[in-house]
Every structure is written in structure tokens, then in C-alpha cells.
Design a protein around this motif. Structure first.
Motif, PDB file in Angstrom:
ATOM      1  N   PHE A   1       0.822  -1.218   0.000  1.00  0.00           N
ATOM      2  CA  PHE A   1       0.000   0.000   0.000  1.00  0.00           C
ATOM      3  C   PHE A   1       0.854   1.265   0.000  1.00  0.00           C
ATOM      4  N   GLN A   2       2.032   1.168   0.596  1.00  0.00           N
ATOM      5  CA  GLN A   2       2.893   2.355   0.620  1.00  0.00           C
ATOM      6  C   GLN A   2       3.330   2.746  -0.788  1.00  0.00           C
ATOM      7  N   LEU A   3       3.455   1.768  -1.682  1.00  0.00           N
ATOM      8  CA  LEU A   3       3.822   2.085  -3.073  1.00  0.00           C
ATOM      9  C   LEU A   3       2.647   2.765  -3.784  1.00  0.00           C
ATOM     10  N   ILE A   4       1.445   2.343  -3.447  1.00  0.00           N
ATOM     11  CA  ILE A   4       0.267   3.010  -4.028  1.00  0.00           C
ATOM     12  C   ILE A   4       0.221   4.465  -3.550  1.00  0.00           C
ATOM     13  N   PHE A   5       0.484   4.655  -2.263  1.00  0.00           N
ATOM     14  CA  PHE A   5       0.570   6.027  -1.739  1.00  0.00           C
ATOM     15  C   PHE A   5       1.639   6.820  -2.491  1.00  0.00           C
ATOM     16  N   ALA A   6       2.807   6.205  -2.684  1.00  0.00           N
ATOM     17  CA  ALA A   6       3.924   6.898  -3.347  1.00  0.00           C
ATOM     18  C   ALA A   6       3.533   7.330  -4.758  1.00  0.00           C
ATOM     19  N   MET A   7       2.846   6.462  -5.469  1.00  0.00           N
ATOM     20  CA  MET A   7       2.438   6.787  -6.841  1.00  0.00           C
ATOM     21  C   MET A   7       1.366   7.882  -6.833  1.00  0.00           C
ATOM     22  N   ASP A   8       0.413   7.782  -5.938  1.00  0.00           N
ATOM     23  CA  ASP A   8      -0.622   8.826  -5.821  1.00  0.00           C
ATOM     24  C   ASP A   8       0.003  10.180  -5.485  1.00  0.00           C
ATOM     25  N   ARG A   9       0.983  10.131  -4.584  1.00  0.00           N
ATOM     26  CA  ARG A   9       1.619  11.377  -4.168  1.00  0.00           C
ATOM     27  C   ARG A   9       2.444  11.988  -5.311  1.00  0.00           C
ATOM     28  N   LEU A  10       3.095  11.130  -6.061  1.00  0.00           N
ATOM     29  CA  LEU A  10       3.880  11.587  -7.203  1.00  0.00           C
ATOM     30  C   LEU A  10       2.962  12.256  -8.229  1.00  0.00           C
ATOM     31  N   ALA A  11       1.807  11.657  -8.455  1.00  0.00           N
ATOM     32  CA  ALA A  11       0.843  12.234  -9.409  1.00  0.00           C
ATOM     33  C   ALA A  11       0.399  13.615  -8.938  1.00  0.00           C
ATOM     34  N   GLN A  12       0.160  13.733  -7.651  1.00  0.00           N
ATOM     35  CA  GLN A  12      -0.280  15.023  -7.100  1.00  0.00           C
ATOM     36  C   GLN A  12       0.836  16.064  -7.182  1.00  0.00           C
ATOM     37  N   MET A  13       2.075  15.632  -6.831  1.00  0.00           N
ATOM     38  CA  MET A  13       3.209  16.558  -6.915  1.00  0.00           C
ATOM     39  C   MET A  13       3.429  17.018  -8.358  1.00  0.00           C
ATOM     40  N   ALA A  14       3.217  16.118  -9.303  1.00  0.00           N
ATOM     41  CA  ALA A  14       3.464  16.443 -10.718  1.00  0.00           C
ATOM     42  C   ALA A  14       2.445  17.437 -11.257  1.00  0.00           C
ATOM     43  N   LYS A  15       1.277  17.486 -10.623  1.00  0.00           N
ATOM     44  CA  LYS A  15       0.277  18.489 -11.032  1.00  0.00           C
ATOM     45  C   LYS A  15       0.835  19.896 -10.857  1.00  0.00           C
ATOM     46  N   ASP A  16       1.523  20.103  -9.743  1.00  0.00           N
ATOM     47  CA  ASP A  16       2.114  21.418  -9.474  1.00  0.00           C
ATOM     48  C   ASP A  16       3.374  21.641 -10.299  1.00  0.00           C
ATOM     49  N   ASP A  17       4.116  20.572 -10.526  1.00  0.00           N
ATOM     50  CA  ASP A  17       5.402  20.721 -11.213  1.00  0.00           C
ATOM     51  C   ASP A  17       5.726  19.458 -12.013  1.00  0.00           C
ATOM     52  N   PRO A  18       5.243  19.420 -13.264  1.00  0.00           N
ATOM     53  CA  PRO A  18       5.433  18.210 -14.089  1.00  0.00           C
ATOM     54  C   PRO A  18       6.908  17.888 -14.332  1.00  0.00           C
ATOM     55  N   SER A  19       7.786  18.880 -14.138  1.00  0.00           N
ATOM     56  CA  SER A  19       9.203  18.642 -14.447  1.00  0.00           C
ATOM     57  C   SER A  19       9.856  17.674 -13.466  1.00  0.00           C
ATOM     58  N   ILE A  20       9.170  17.333 -12.361  1.00  0.00           N
ATOM     59  CA  ILE A  20       9.777  16.386 -11.414  1.00  0.00           C
ATOM     60  C   ILE A  20       9.797  14.965 -11.979  1.00  0.00           C
ATOM     61  N   LEU A  21       8.993  14.719 -13.006  1.00  0.00           N
ATOM     62  CA  LEU A  21       8.934  13.362 -13.589  1.00  0.00           C
ATOM     63  C   LEU A  21      10.050  13.203 -14.613  1.00  0.00           C
TER      64      LEU A  21
END
Lengths: 329, 329
Positions: free
Chosen positions: B78-98
């Protein structure tokens, strides 16, 4: 109603187990002093449900440095004396282990040469004396050493050179619902040998520096062995980092004596709500040692300069303690 | 005599606080089974001062893996699901992190690509989503996620996918004087957000994988920040190593479900005196998932091959548990 009566029963029962009651002095080896008053006032405030400063028992975390805070640390950290004694003993069986001038000096008790070698020499002596041995064997060696070794000046067993006022403070805090921890630059395996008996602090509440260890499934059952190399140094910023990592709560009380404890006291007292920082100032050249700003061991500069403004209690050992060692009056 | 009466008063008082009495069933979600009988018999043996197997409360240490042992772990931790969800949210503000294909895949929830990247991809996703943030901020993000996120298959909040029989076992052990710990490959900061409410396990009894952290004295007060890089992986041999380092006592009971827990159960049950290893075998394709030898998550081979000979209790989820999730009947 039943609940209230039960709570009362617990309170009464616990009291009859305790070794003092509310009317007795919880800190008999502390002289009447501002330090003593402030500690008692803090504990009274955070344990009284009627007061705004009240803190639930789960959050009553108190952390203490060991060397120079709970027991003495002069002329050098006792663990280093153990390391040198152990190295000398190991060299009797196999002199070829003394591969460098530093190790040769250490094995003859030549503290001066080891000290001049600085941090690298210290690591060298610790690695040579603390690794390649199972944790069980190492702890047996520490226990044997504590039985026989005597301090060169006081001639006391080292685990009798704990500070009686601090032993009383630890007990007082626990009696008031605190969970007491050691957070020390010393090694966890070394401290766990004596800390439960000396301080009433169990192994799982001892944080410290640790070496790498290995796990091996041997024929006679699995063993954990101390390996070469320091995995984590529990000093300076390492102290709050280790507290956060291991305890996961910010303490409400922290005690230390050197600049190695500054970050721990800063982290503790910067939290919201009631907080207390306690700094032991070694001012007693007669009964113990007097040292601070210039000392190579237990150097204290930042704490003296900034501690008072941060509201920390600065304990004056000469003035505030009516007794020093647990092992002597 | 007073001592005996006081002990009695404590026992009676504690009982009236507890949520069951000796006559009630401590494990209502466990079916009548050999597993259940052996657990209860073990607890009875080590807590009865009249029996030779008696263990003092201080030594009653019980350790449990989390993923797949105390809560579910499919289709992925579940922590990996959290990590992916959080990454998606962070990328909304700053897509360059991907910055890499793996991070881009993770942010779109493409589990297949992340899984194919193996261990390196996992570390990449964890580093990108878990670092450069204070511990407080990180834990707020986890708490927010737990409020809103739902499991793709059960549609339950993740912290309702704890196993009710294991929650009962933890409570039963504590009521019998055990100290219960989590020792998990999951991250300590992640688990501490829900473990106290979900399992009754406080922050200081949660051991896990941890990242490096830094301590900084900022203007607004000191902060501890999660840094890039995994400092310690609490899996396989890392589990007994972490237990030895942090708890300093060998547990007498250990529970796990995968080969990542083998060394922890081996270390626990190889000790002297009474010991119990408990292995959860995921056999229930209908109510949960059925997986063992071939599963990329929670792979279980050694435990099935060697556990029975080592006297471990192998829990058959389908047979031994009358209920699975805390959040659903």
C-alpha cells in the motif's frame, strides 16, 4: 463509578509498591536550589490534569545523555578505558593484533598517544576491540570488566560512578508516568550491560552509537556479530535524528552536559507546550571534576552561551547536588 | 503480605479496565483450529508463574511484520500506491519532477512498468515521493491520503484492510503482559500515521525501513527533513539486526507471512525457552488473495518448506480465520 474506584485502587496499589510517597522528598540528593525547584515545578505542571500544561502519560518522554550526565566521563569516556583494557587482554593471546602504533599505545594504557590521534585513533581502537565478536560474547566481556575494573582516581567500580541525583531524577520521572530513555554517544551494547540495574532503564529504551552487525545462520543456531565499522554516530545532530527515527515522538524533557547534547536539547525544548532542558555543568573540582569550555571531553560552550536564554536549567553540580556518586557519599 | 494484597488490587483493577475477562473469548475472529489452540496454549504457558515455561513480563516481546501479516499487501504494498498517488499530485504542481520513464509511469498509476523496473524503480519512486519534505509534512500527507484513498478491489480505506484476527491477537498479547512491536519492510514514518489507532502500537514500538534524515536549525525552529536515499532496509536479515539493535532483547513470539520474515522468525524461535513463530499463509482467494511460492509480493517458500519442522504455526487464512478485514465482515 466502578471505573473511578478501580483507578483509585491502582493509584493506591502503585503507591504501596513505590519507594516514596507524595510527602517524601523525591530528590533527596539535590540541595535546595532553583534547579531543583524548577524541575519539580515542571513535573507538577505536566502531570496535573487540572493544569493547562498537562501532558498525557504517552507523551511524557524524557531523554538523557549518559557520559557526563548520568555517570562521570573523566579522565576519558569509560568505554574507551574498557576498549583499551580489552585490547591489552586480547594482545596477551595474540600480540599480532596490535598492527599500528595507536593500537600498541592503547594496549599499554597510553591514553596520551590515543588522544593525540584524535577521532581516527578512537575509531581504530573501538574497531579493534569491539568487532569480530558476537553481541553475547561482547556483553559478557563488558560485564566481566565492570566486575573487576576500578577507576584510576576514585578507585570505584565504574558503574558506581553514576550520579545519585540523576538516578533519583530518573526514578522520580518514572514514578510520575514518564518513560525515560538514554540517548548517548556511547555504544548501545556497552550501555545495555549496566543501564537496567544502574538506572532502571531497559534495553529497548537505550539509544546510542552502534556498529554494523551481521546475522548468520550458523549450525549451532543463528548469531549476531559485531562487524568492523561504525554504522551510526549518536552525537550532535545524530541525537535528535535518532530520537525521531527510533522513538518517533518529540521528548518533553532532555538532559545533557556537553555541546554534543545541544541539538537534542534544542529539538526537545523547541516543541509546543511545556518543555524542559536540563544541562549539567561540571563545577565541582573537589568532589568530581570542573570543566567546560576548554575540555577535550565534554566540551560545553554553546549550552552555556545560549542555554539560559532558551530557558534551560543549568545545574551547578557543586551547589545543587548534596551528593555526587551512587557508590560513595 | 501488603505486597501480595497490593498485587491483587492491581490485578483486579486492571481487569476491570480491560475489555474482556478470562471467561470471554480473546480471539473471536479465529475459528476453532490447531493454530488458535497453539497460540492460546503458548500464551497460557508463558504467563503462568506456576509453570516451568513462565516468562517475566519484561521479556514478553512480540514482533510482527506488517504488510501481509497485519494488513493486506495486494496487488502491491500500500505504501507504493501512496507513493504513486503522491507523485501524481506533486506532478500536477510541477510536471518537471517526472524526470524518468519510471517516474512518468508511476504518476499515471502504471504499476506494470514500475514493477518491471524491479528494485531500482521502486527506490526511484520512493525517493521522488518521500524526500525533500519534513517528517511532519510527510505524515500529514499520509494522513490525508488515508482519509480519501480507496483500495481498487475492495473499495475499503486502506487502514480498514487490517486483519481483524491479528488486531485481536495483538490486543490479547498486550492484555497478557506482552509488549507488541511492528518490524516491517515498510517505512517508519508511513506506518506511524495509522499504527497506533489501527493496532494499538505506539510510535516507539514501530521498527521499519527508514530514509536518511537531516536536522536543521531553521529560523522558525529546528526541523527534521527526509533526505534522498534509504539508510536501512528492514527486511530479511535486516529484521533480526534491527530488533537486536533497537529492542536489545530477543523476542519470544514473532509473526510474519513471507520469506522476508524468515530470519526474524528463525532468530526468535532459536532462542532458549518457550518460543513461538507464527506464519500467515494466504490461502483465501475468495475473501482475500491466495498466493505464496510464485508471488512477486509476499513470496513464501522457505517458511513453507522449513517452518513446520521448526515448530512454527502455519495459519491457513481460509480455514483459521472466520473474519478477514477489520473494515468488513
Amino acid at each position: 463509578m466502578t471505573r473511578t474506584l478501580s483507578a483509585l485502587a491502582v493509584a493506591v496499589a502503585l503507591n504501596s509498591f513505590g519507594n516514596f510517597t507524595a510527602s517524601a522528598d523525591p530528590l533527596p540528593s539535590w540541595a535546595e536550589s532553583d534547579s531543583r525547584d524548577r524541575i519539580i515545578e515542571f513535573v507538577a505542571a505536566v502531570t496535573d490534569p487540572q493544569r493547562p500544561e498537562y501532558v498525557t502519560p504517552a507523551e511524557r518522554i524524557a531523554v538523557f545523555d549518559n557520559d557526563g550526565t548520568l555517570w562521570a566521563e573523566q579522565p576519558v569516556y569509560f568505554q574507551l578505558i574498557f576498549a583499551m583494557d580489552r585490547l591489552a587482554q586480547m594482545a596477551k593471546d595474540d600480540p599480532s593484533i596490535l598492527t599500528t602504533p595507536v593500537l600498541q599505545a592503547a594496549a599499554t594504557g597510553d591514553l596520551k598517544t590515543v588522544a593525540e590521534g584524535g577521532h581516527d585513533a578512537l575509531i581504530e581502537v573501538l574497531n579493534a576491540s569491539h568487532s569480530g565478536v558476537t553481541v553475547d560474547e561482547f556483553q559478557s566481556a563488558v560485564a566481566d570488566w565492570l566486575e573487576t575494573a576500578r577507576h584510576p582516581e576514585t578507585e570505584l567500580p565504574y558503574d558506581q560512578m553514576t550520579y545519585q541525583p540523576m538516578v533519583e531524577l530518573l526514578r522520580y520521572l518514572r514514578d510520575e508516568g514518564f518513560k525515560t530513555y538514554i540517548v548517548s554517544g556511547g555504544g548501545v551494547h556497552f550501555m545495555r550491560v549496566f543501564a537496567e540495574e544502574a538506572y532502571g532503564i531497559p534495553p529497548e529504551q537505550i539509544l546510542g552509537t552502534y556498529m554494523d552487525t551481521t546475522y548468520d545462520s550458523a549450525d549451532g543456531g543463528p548469531v549476531i556479530t559485531k562487524a568492523d565499522g561504525i554504522a551510526f554516530v549518536d552525537d550532535k545532530e545524530g541525537k535528535p535524528i535518532n530520537i525521531e527515527r527510533t522513538i518517533g515522538r518529540r521528548p518533553i524533557l532532555a538532559g545533557g552536559n556537553s555541546d554534543g547534547d545541544f541539538a537534542m536539547l534544542e529539538w526537545t525544548t523547541a516543541g509546543d507546550g511545556p518543555r524542559l532542558g536540563v544541562l549539567i555543568h561540571h563545577t565541582d573540582a573537589e568532589r568530581e571534576w570542573a570543566y567546560d569550555r576548554e575540555s577535550p571531553i565534554g566540551k560545553l560552550v554553546d549550552g552555556l552561551d545560549k542555554g539560559p536564554d532558551m530557558g534551560w536549567v543549568i545545574v551547578d553540580m557543586a551547589q545543587d547536588w548534596s551528593r555526587i556518586y551512587t557508590g560513595a557519599n
